[in-house]
Design an enzyme around this catalytic site. Sequence first.
Site, PDB file in Angstrom:
ATOM      1  CG  HIS A 311      14.008   1.641  -3.218  1.00  0.00           C
ATOM      2  ND1 HIS A 311      12.950   0.922  -2.744  1.00  0.00           N
ATOM      3  CD2 HIS A 311      14.024   2.791  -2.549  1.00  0.00           C
ATOM      4  CE1 HIS A 311      12.365   1.627  -1.805  1.00  0.00           C
ATOM      5  NE2 HIS A 311      12.989   2.749  -1.668  1.00  0.00           N
ATOM      6  CE  LYS A 477       5.425 -11.534  -0.392  1.00  0.00           C
ATOM      7  NZ  LYS A 477       6.664 -11.056  -0.949  1.00  0.00           N
ATOM      8  NE  ARG A 478       2.894  -3.027   5.903  1.00  0.00           N
ATOM      9  CZ  ARG A 478       3.046  -1.869   6.531  1.00  0.00           C
ATOM     10  NH1 ARG A 478       4.063  -1.680   7.337  1.00  0.00           N
ATOM     11  NH2 ARG A 478       2.150  -0.909   6.387  1.00  0.00           N
ATOM     12  CE  LYS A 483       4.998  -6.028  -0.503  1.00  0.00           C
ATOM     13  NZ  LYS A 483       6.354  -6.568  -0.703  1.00  0.00           N
ATOM     14  CB  THR A 585      14.724  -8.876   1.415  1.00  0.00           C
ATOM     15  OG1 THR A 585      13.710  -8.219   2.180  1.00  0.00           O
ATOM     16  CG2 THR A 585      15.601  -7.845   0.728  1.00  0.00           C
ATOM     17  CE  LYS A 589      13.861 -11.214   5.387  1.00  0.00           C
ATOM     18  NZ  LYS A 589      12.693 -10.389   5.796  1.00  0.00           N
TER      19      LYS A 589
HETATM   20  C1  PLP Z   1      11.922  -9.532   5.159  1.00  0.00           C
HETATM   21  C2  PLP Z   1      10.786  -8.871   5.753  1.00  0.00           C
HETATM   22  C3  PLP Z   1       9.931  -8.108   4.955  1.00  0.00           C
HETATM   23  C4  PLP Z   1      10.103  -7.962   3.466  1.00  0.00           C
HETATM   24  O1  PLP Z   1       9.385  -8.987   2.813  1.00  0.00           O
HETATM   25  P1  PLP Z   1       9.055  -8.913   1.261  1.00  0.00           P
HETATM   26  O2  PLP Z   1       8.446 -10.242   0.989  1.00  0.00           O
HETATM   27  O3  PLP Z   1      10.354  -8.737   0.551  1.00  0.00           O
HETATM   28  O4  PLP Z   1       8.107  -7.803   1.055  1.00  0.00           O
HETATM   29  C5  PLP Z   1       8.841  -7.516   5.561  1.00  0.00           C
HETATM   30  N1  PLP Z   1       8.614  -7.644   6.888  1.00  0.00           N
HETATM   31  C6  PLP Z   1       9.415  -8.386   7.668  1.00  0.00           C
HETATM   32  C7  PLP Z   1       9.091  -8.508   9.115  1.00  0.00           C
HETATM   33  C8  PLP Z   1      10.530  -9.014   7.137  1.00  0.00           C
HETATM   34  O5  PLP Z   1      11.324  -9.729   7.937  1.00  0.00           O
HETATM   35  C1  NAG Z   2      22.305   2.270  -1.320  1.00  0.00           C
HETATM   36  C2  NAG Z   2      21.178   1.602  -0.650  1.00  0.00           C
HETATM   37  O1  NAG Z   2      21.133   1.480   0.537  1.00  0.00           O
HETATM   38  N1  NAG Z   2      20.209   1.169  -1.423  1.00  0.00           N
HETATM   39  C3  NAG Z   2      19.027   0.514  -0.912  1.00  0.00           C
HETATM   40  C4  NAG Z   2      17.974   1.500  -0.498  1.00  0.00           C
HETATM   41  O2  NAG Z   2      16.807   0.889  -0.092  1.00  0.00           O
HETATM   42  C5  NAG Z   2      16.189   0.107  -1.078  1.00  0.00           C
HETATM   43  C6  NAG Z   2      14.884  -0.403  -0.566  1.00  0.00           C
HETATM   44  O3  NAG Z   2      14.985  -1.398   0.336  1.00  0.00           O
HETATM   45  C7  NAG Z   2      17.143  -0.988  -1.505  1.00  0.00           C
HETATM   46  O4  NAG Z   2      16.562  -1.733  -2.554  1.00  0.00           O
HETATM   47  C8  NAG Z   2      18.466  -0.401  -1.964  1.00  0.00           C
HETATM   48  O5  NAG Z   2      19.402  -1.401  -2.239  1.00  0.00           O
END
Ligand code: PLP
Ligand code: NAG
Length: 751
Positions: A311, A477-478, A483, A585, A589
């Site tokens: 990933h 985000k981190r 990023k 992710t 959100k």
């Molecule tokens: C969702 C989430 C992340 C991931 O954020 P990205 O913008 O996808 O890197 C990181 N930290 C916290 C606390 C989150 O809720």
């Molecule tokens: C199968 C599975 O859980 N895949 C996830 C593993 O973690 C990465 C990183 O967050 C995801 O992108 C995958 O979907």
Amino acid sequence: LWISFSSHLALPPQRIYYLSLEFYMGRTLQNTMVNLGLQNACDEAIYQLGLDLEELEEIEEDAGLGNGGLGRLAACFLDSMATLGLAAYGYGIRYEFGIFNQKIVDGWQVEEADDWLRYGNPWEKARPEYMLPVHFYGRVDHTPEGVKWVDTQVVLAMPYDTPVPGYKNNTVNTMRLWSAKAPNDFNLQEFNVGDYIEAVLDRNLAENISRVLYPNDNFFEGKELRLKQEYFVVAATLQDIIRRFKSSKFGCRDPVRTCFETFPDKVAIQLNDTHPALSIPELMRILVDVEKVDWDKAWEITKRTCAYTNHTVLPEALERWPVSMFEKLLPRHLEIIYALNQMHLDRLPRVRSTCGGGPAEALGGGGWFRSLWCSRFKDFYELEPEKFQNKTNGITPRRWLLLCNPGLADVIAEKIGEGFITDLSQLKKLLDFINNESFIRDVAKVKQENKLKFAAYLEEQYKVKINPSSMFDVQVKRIHEYKRQLLNCLHAITLYNRIRRDPSKSFVPRTIMIGGKAAPGYHMAKMIIKLITSIGEVINNDPYVGDRLKVIFLENYRVSLAEKVIPAADLSQQISTAGTEASGTGNMKFMVNGALTIGTMDGANVEMAEEAGEENLFIFGMRVEDVEALDRQGYNAREYYERLPELRQAVDQISSGFFSPRDPGCFRDVVNMLMHHDRFKVFADYEAYIKCQGQVDQLFMDPREWTKKVIRNIACSGKFSSDRTITEYAQEIWGVEPSATKIPPPNLPRD
Ligand SMILES: *Cc1c(COP(=O)(O)O)cnc(C)c1O
Ligand SMILES: CC(=O)N[C@H]1CO[C@H](CO)[C@@H](O)[C@@H]1O
Ligand SMILES: *[C@@H]1O[C@H](CO)[C@@H](O)[C@H](O)[C@H]1NC(C)=O
Ligand SMILES: *[C@@H]1O[C@H](CO)[C@@H](O)[C@H](O)[C@H]1NC(C)=O
Ligand SMILES: *[C@@H]1O[C@H](CO)[C@@H](O)[C@H](O)[C@H]1NC(C)=O
Ligand SMILES: *[C@@H]1O[C@H](CO)[C@@H](O)[C@H](O)[C@H]1NC(C)=O
Ligand SMILES: CC(=O)N[C@H]1CO[C@H](CO)[C@@H](O)[C@@H]1O
């Protein structure tokens, strides 16, 4: 790592195991009330007692057993699996200290230990009856009766179970986290002669395996303790699974020798990333050494049982363990890996030729070996393309809409009912209301209320006052070079310079908020935080600027802060270099919560644009092909610096100490990186980004059109539910059907 008990013999409950080194759960109280449908009743009851439920909720510590996206994804998946009625277990480590708390002191990040268990954890239950031994070190004995791993040091794995309730469906799954415990005789034999005290003190040596989470996001740190953690969770979990397999109806109480042939029919192991990849040699070891299955048969079983998910695309995230460390800690596993590698090379002549000769070399020269030999997926793909799949990530709509944004959930439910909570694709129905004036007003009103609430929170917690009618422009985000928080900084400086150049010109007011933790050992990330706070210091105190522009660093970004800031955001910044963010992710959100996205064509932004129409996001900058083309041609930062006067001014200000008058050379490293070795090509996207931000301003001045775009985005966000992700995994990878028919008896948590 995914392990699912599935198959044609589908009579008993099919079980799914999710094994991860991180579960970023956040708080549990409100989530439990929401999922059990008790929130209104509790609200009422607490109110009758003269208390405020929200105040109580604020007291709970976040369970911060994760770094960012990866750990949070695991938590969303648990919620979805329970809601879909799948019999699923999360397996991980019960870190005594989760992700550090971030304090900002003098503009710098300072880390504080996260002592989250200090006052106890009411959501967990210790299960000492299921405690298991895990072995380390020792040596390998090749005897006529088979291979023996002897003289090992034993650490006990003590399970703690936490319930995971589904959304109003009578399902409660279990998250089982292992805690390391020294056995009673730990080190006592050797020290029996006298050093009893020393031996008891040494128990820490064993118990610090589960002491603390490694705070790196997308970065590999080759520490022995981390390797111990990875093996610890794999070894304890596989034993637990095999114990359960053997005692199940289809397991093997008698002739132990043959029964494992049915193992892959009931068990599928999916390695998610390399962290739990030790499952492969460990399963081989158990089958061959302990269960006495012969090697070839064991390999067939293991192969049919295991699968792997890649990933991340960043090379620095790839795990590479020194052979010497591995050999010392897990000598038998190293032998097994060498043997497997040899089999692999024999099958793939091309890899042999590209990687060199013998196993040690093929495993990486210089005494290192990589989790993925030579990273040659292509070879594997050519051999067995059917083994490759991809799935779009998601987030749980319970926490990330219902819980964090009840106002929005209400106005949505008023129009389309509550079906979207468990079937997010129903948000599509909102497209019918895109021109409905009362709905547009309601959505805008909820956003404004959320903004006021967040502004009040900031004022109370941090004594900063922000303009609640300004655009809330958020990047949380981190902190990571890829990023590109630095691109955001350059925009902030550019806006500031424009105000200063012409203070009377009209200006769309903005509050730029940036938050995120830097890995404690990541120098550049820490400098980026210092830069953000320094820019804020200058801009926020400049009387020319007033409340037209603010730059705020949001301290200690974590799940519970995400729940507050995301519903209040107007603009979501997702601006990584194309080709570097595997998914993201956070972007999802924001979309669900009615923020518009400014972003590059990277990760899941691509799919978001596909769902909502590219014209409904603010997409800018290089695409993956452009980045590759620029790589071939050679990226030259100076070219942009010389051609773009506003960029040059901003960079010059950073390097001359304009933002750090007390330490003018403070940002030397940052500027040097940007000008000379920027892997993520910040300047190449600067011009397009600034222009695109201009379009954002234009639209923001027309609140009705803005809100219509917001509604269109919300309506098109249904794909990004983790319920959809899990349903696809269940059907296409594990071969289990999400179904409501195998609900366990109530009040009996599954073991
Ligand atoms: C969702 C989430 C992340 C991931 O954020 P990205 O913008 O996808 O890197 C990181 N930290 C916290 C606390 C989150 O809720
Ligand atoms: C199968 C599975 O859980 N895949 C996830 C593993 O973690 C990465 C990183 O967050 C995801 O992108 C995958 O979907
Ligand atoms: C584990 O704890 C012991 C005792 O507190 C300490 O000396 C040792 O360095 C720790 N081990 C690791 C790998 O951190
Ligand atoms: C994942 O795949 C990418 C490209 O396909 C590769 O560059 C990267 O090293 C891989 N990472 C891991 C952890 O396997
Ligand atoms: C992902 O899978 C889908 C079908 O499942 C396919 O159409 C698509 O091309 C794949 N994408 C990538 C990047 O492999
Ligand atoms: C908006 O939708 C509601 C139904 O929820 C309807 O009663 C109302 O007439 C609509 N208004 C307009 C202007 O379309
Ligand atoms: C008993 C119960 O409420 N079951 C529900 C669990 O969730 C599934 C999927 O949302 C529903 O279909 C069931 O009715």
